[in-house]
Design a protein around this motif. Structure first.
Motif, PDB file in Angstrom:
ATOM      1  N   ARG A 160       0.859  -1.197   0.000  1.00  0.00           N
ATOM      2  CA  ARG A 160       0.000   0.000   0.000  1.00  0.00           C
ATOM      3  C   ARG A 160       0.894   1.245   0.000  1.00  0.00           C
ATOM      4  O   ARG A 160       1.024   1.940   1.010  1.00  0.00           O
ATOM      5  N   ASN A 161       1.513   1.503  -1.111  1.00  0.00           N
ATOM      6  CA  ASN A 161       2.454   2.610  -1.207  1.00  0.00           C
ATOM      7  C   ASN A 161       2.061   3.598  -2.307  1.00  0.00           C
ATOM      8  O   ASN A 161       2.908   4.239  -2.927  1.00  0.00           O
ATOM      9  N   LEU A 162       0.744   3.692  -2.549  1.00  0.00           N
ATOM     10  CA  LEU A 162       0.182   4.724  -3.412  1.00  0.00           C
ATOM     11  C   LEU A 162      -0.839   5.502  -2.594  1.00  0.00           C
ATOM     12  O   LEU A 162      -1.576   4.912  -1.799  1.00  0.00           O
ATOM     13  N   LEU A 163      -0.893   6.807  -2.791  1.00  0.00           N
ATOM     14  CA  LEU A 163      -1.848   7.635  -2.064  1.00  0.00           C
ATOM     15  C   LEU A 163      -3.030   8.001  -2.951  1.00  0.00           C
ATOM     16  O   LEU A 163      -2.880   8.236  -4.155  1.00  0.00           O
ATOM     17  N   TYR A 164      -4.197   8.033  -2.336  1.00  0.00           N
ATOM     18  CA  TYR A 164      -5.429   8.415  -3.008  1.00  0.00           C
ATOM     19  C   TYR A 164      -6.068   9.570  -2.245  1.00  0.00           C
ATOM     20  O   TYR A 164      -6.079   9.565  -1.015  1.00  0.00           O
ATOM     21  N   ARG A 165      -6.606  10.530  -2.975  1.00  0.00           N
ATOM     22  CA  ARG A 165      -7.373  11.597  -2.331  1.00  0.00           C
ATOM     23  C   ARG A 165      -8.833  11.165  -2.335  1.00  0.00           C
ATOM     24  O   ARG A 165      -9.420  10.892  -3.385  1.00  0.00           O
ATOM     25  N   ILE A 166      -9.425  11.101  -1.148  1.00  0.00           N
ATOM     26  CA  ILE A 166     -10.799  10.629  -1.022  1.00  0.00           C
ATOM     27  C   ILE A 166     -11.681  11.791  -0.579  1.00  0.00           C
ATOM     28  O   ILE A 166     -11.469  12.376   0.492  1.00  0.00           O
ATOM     29  N   PHE A 167     -12.678  12.105  -1.409  1.00  0.00           N
ATOM     30  CA  PHE A 167     -13.596  13.200  -1.136  1.00  0.00           C
ATOM     31  C   PHE A 167     -14.921  12.647  -0.599  1.00  0.00           C
ATOM     32  O   PHE A 167     -15.186  11.455  -0.675  1.00  0.00           O
ATOM     33  N   ASN A 168     -15.735  13.556  -0.071  1.00  0.00           N
ATOM     34  CA  ASN A 168     -17.024  13.156   0.479  1.00  0.00           C
ATOM     35  C   ASN A 168     -18.138  13.376  -0.551  1.00  0.00           C
ATOM     36  O   ASN A 168     -18.171  12.726  -1.569  1.00  0.00           O
ATOM     37  N   ASP A 169     -19.009  14.334  -0.305  1.00  0.00           N
ATOM     38  CA  ASP A 169     -20.150  14.527  -1.196  1.00  0.00           C
ATOM     39  C   ASP A 169     -19.781  15.275  -2.475  1.00  0.00           C
ATOM     40  O   ASP A 169     -20.442  15.134  -3.495  1.00  0.00           O
ATOM     41  N   ASP A 170     -18.756  16.104  -2.415  1.00  0.00           N
ATOM     42  CA  ASP A 170     -18.335  16.862  -3.583  1.00  0.00           C
ATOM     43  C   ASP A 170     -16.843  17.151  -3.447  1.00  0.00           C
ATOM     44  O   ASP A 170     -16.199  16.693  -2.510  1.00  0.00           O
ATOM     45  N   PHE A 171     -16.302  17.938  -4.381  1.00  0.00           N
ATOM     46  CA  PHE A 171     -14.859  18.180  -4.379  1.00  0.00           C
ATOM     47  C   PHE A 171     -14.455  19.370  -3.514  1.00  0.00           C
ATOM     48  O   PHE A 171     -13.355  19.901  -3.659  1.00  0.00           O
ATOM     49  N   MET A 172     -15.354  19.768  -2.611  1.00  0.00           N
ATOM     50  CA  MET A 172     -15.024  20.782  -1.610  1.00  0.00           C
ATOM     51  C   MET A 172     -15.136  20.209  -0.210  1.00  0.00           C
ATOM     52  O   MET A 172     -15.100  20.933   0.784  1.00  0.00           O
ATOM     53  N   SER A 173     -15.276  18.891  -0.113  1.00  0.00           N
ATOM     54  CA  SER A 173     -15.450  18.228   1.181  1.00  0.00           C
ATOM     55  C   SER A 173     -14.552  16.999   1.233  1.00  0.00           C
ATOM     56  O   SER A 173     -14.626  16.127   0.364  1.00  0.00           O
ATOM     57  N   GLY A 174     -13.697  16.927   2.242  1.00  0.00           N
ATOM     58  CA  GLY A 174     -12.744  15.825   2.323  1.00  0.00           C
ATOM     59  C   GLY A 174     -11.534  16.122   1.442  1.00  0.00           C
ATOM     60  O   GLY A 174     -11.046  17.240   1.380  1.00  0.00           O
ATOM     61  N   GLY A 175     -11.057  15.092   0.778  1.00  0.00           N
ATOM     62  CA  GLY A 175      -9.915  15.269  -0.116  1.00  0.00           C
ATOM     63  C   GLY A 175      -8.581  14.918   0.493  1.00  0.00           C
ATOM     64  O   GLY A 175      -7.526  15.129  -0.118  1.00  0.00           O
ATOM     65  N   ARG A 176      -8.590  14.354   1.711  1.00  0.00           N
ATOM     66  CA  ARG A 176      -7.331  13.965   2.341  1.00  0.00           C
ATOM     67  C   ARG A 176      -6.648  12.837   1.575  1.00  0.00           C
ATOM     68  O   ARG A 176      -7.278  12.101   0.822  1.00  0.00           O
ATOM     69  N   PHE A 177      -5.352  12.699   1.835  1.00  0.00           N
ATOM     70  CA  PHE A 177      -4.555  11.638   1.225  1.00  0.00           C
ATOM     71  C   PHE A 177      -4.611  10.394   2.116  1.00  0.00           C
ATOM     72  O   PHE A 177      -4.281  10.464   3.295  1.00  0.00           O
ATOM     73  N   TYR A 178      -5.021   9.264   1.531  1.00  0.00           N
ATOM     74  CA  TYR A 178      -5.199   8.037   2.303  1.00  0.00           C
ATOM     75  C   TYR A 178      -4.485   6.852   1.651  1.00  0.00           C
ATOM     76  O   TYR A 178      -4.009   6.937   0.518  1.00  0.00           O
ATOM     77  N   ARG A 179      -4.467   5.738   2.420  1.00  0.00           N
ATOM     78  CA  ARG A 179      -4.087   4.389   1.984  1.00  0.00           C
ATOM     79  C   ARG A 179      -2.591   4.128   1.931  1.00  0.00           C
ATOM     80  O   ARG A 179      -2.168   3.095   1.407  1.00  0.00           O
ATOM     81  N   GLY A 180      -1.780   5.029   2.460  1.00  0.00           N
ATOM     82  CA  GLY A 180      -0.366   4.708   2.621  1.00  0.00           C
ATOM     83  C   GLY A 180      -0.182   3.845   3.858  1.00  0.00           C
ATOM     84  O   GLY A 180      -0.776   4.113   4.909  1.00  0.00           O
TER      85      GLY A 180
END
Length: 299
Positions: free
Chosen positions: A49-69
Motif C-alpha cells: 500500500r504505497n500509493l496515495l489516493y485523495r478521497i472526497f465526500n459529497d463533492d470536491f469541496m469536502s474531504g480530499g485527504r490523502f489516504y491508503r499509505g
C-alpha cells in the motif's frame, strides 16, 4: 473534469510516481514489529500500500485527504522507525490545526486572543491526559449533525484508541462542555456537519507541502496534519509547512512540533537549523503580539 480536478489528479499521479522511486521501510526486525502490532491489536502491515489516493465526500469541496499509505495506519511507536531509502526520518506536526482553521474562518488569530503559550487542546480540569483524544474529538464535534451522534462517535473512538479513558456519556458530555467553554468563538461550528470542509482545507495544505517538497526532490509522507521526512530535510519541511499556511490560510498559523525518529541524531546540522528557524519564528510572533497589544491599548 473541471480544470481544478484535472490538476489535482495530475498532482496526485506525479507524487505517486515520485514516491515509487524511493524505498520505504522500518528500522526494526520482523519479530519486533509483530510484537508491537500484537500489543496494539493492530493488523499486519501491507507494504504494497504505497500509493496515495485523495478521497472526497459529497463533492470536491469536502474531504480530499490523502489516504491508503501503509505508514498512516501503524502505531506511533512504529512510525518513529520509518526509513526512506534507508535513512532515519522524523515527523513535523501542525499543532492544533483544526481548531486554528476554525478560528481562521472568523479571521481570528488564536495567539492574538490567547497568547503564545496557550495550548488549544489543554483543558485545566482534565490535564494533558485527554489532549490526543481532543485532537480527534474536535473534528467529530464539527462533523456530526447533533450532540448525541457526536457523543456516540467519540465513545467509539475512545473504545478503539484510548482504552485508558472512560467512554461513558457521563465522561464525554462534560468534556464537550469544557471544550465549548474554552473555545466559545468557534463553538458555533460544533454539530454543524461541516467537518468535511475542514478536511478539504487541510488536504489543500498537504497538497502544497507534498508538491513543493517534491519540487526540491525531497520525499514527504503525509499523515493528515503531520509529515514524515528524512532527517536531513527536516528544516526544509518546516519552511514549506509554514509557507503553505502563509499562502492558503493567512490567519491563525499554527506552531509546528517535531517528533524525532528512533534513530535520529539531534546534533546533526538540519536539526540545528530547525531549532534556529523555530526560535526566530517564536521571536517574530512575540514581537508581533506586543505591537498588537500596544495598538489595542492605543485604540
Amino acid at each position: 473534469d473541471a480544470d481544478e480536478i484535472v490538476q489535482m489528479r495530475r498532482a496526485s499521479r506525479a507524487y505517486n510516481t515520485f514516491l515509487q522511486g524511493h524505498a520505504l521501510g522500518l528500522s526494526l526486525s520482523v519479530e519486533e514489529i509483530g510484537r508491537i502490532l500484537t500489543e496494539r491489536r493492530c493488523p499486519g502491515i501491507d507494504y504494497t500500500r504505497n500509493l496515495l489516493y485523495r478521497i472526497f465526500n459529497d463533492d470536491f469541496m469536502s474531504g480530499g485527504r490523502f489516504y491508503r499509505g501503509w505508514w498512516q495506519n501503524i502505531p506511533a511507536d512504529l512510525r518513529k522507525h520509518i526509513t526512506i531509502d534507508g535513512e532515519p526520518c522524523s515527523e513535523l506536526d501542525y499543532s492544533g490545526q483544526h481548531l486554528l482553521l476554525l478560528y481562521a474562518r472568523g479571521e481570528d488569530e488564536y495567539r492574538w486572543l490567547n497568547g503564545l503559550n496557550d495550548d488549544p487542546y489543554y483543558l485545566e480540569k482534565y490535564g494533558p491526559g485527554v489532549r490526543d483524544l481532543l485532537k480527534v474529538a474536535i473534528l467529530i464535534l464539527v462533523n456530526e449533525p447533533d450532540r448525541n451522534t457526536a457523543v456516540q462517535a467519540i465513545r467509539q473512538k475512545i473504545n478503539y484508541d484510548f482504552s485508558e479513558l472512560e467512554s461513558t456519556t457521563a465522561f464525554i458530555n462534560p468534556l464537550i462542555d469544557e471544550v465549548m467553554e474554552k473555545h466559545p468563538i468557534v463553538s458555533q461550528y460544533f454539530f454543524s456537519g461541516s467537518g468535511g470542509s475542514l478536511q478539504f482545507q487541510d488536504s489543500k495544505i498537504a497538497e502544497y507541502v507534498l508538491g513543493h517538497m517534491k519540487a526540491r526532490r525531497q520525499l514527504v509522507l503525509p499523515v493528515h496534519d503531520s509529515f514524515v521526512v528524512q532527517d536531513e530535510y527536516i528544516d526544509d519541511l518546516y519552511a514549506i509547512m509554514k509557507e503553505a499556511y502563509r499562502m492558503l490560510v493567512p490567519d491563525s498559523i499554527p506552531e509546528m512540533k517535531p517528533k524525532m525518529g528512533a534513530n535520529t541524531d539531534p546534533n546533526r546540522s538540519s536539526f540545528k537549523r530547525l531549532g534556529e528557524r523555530m526560535a526566530q519564528a517564536r521571536e517574530e510572533n512575540k514581537t508581533e503580539l506586543e505591537w498588537i497589544r500596544k495598538l489595542d491599548d492605543f485604540v
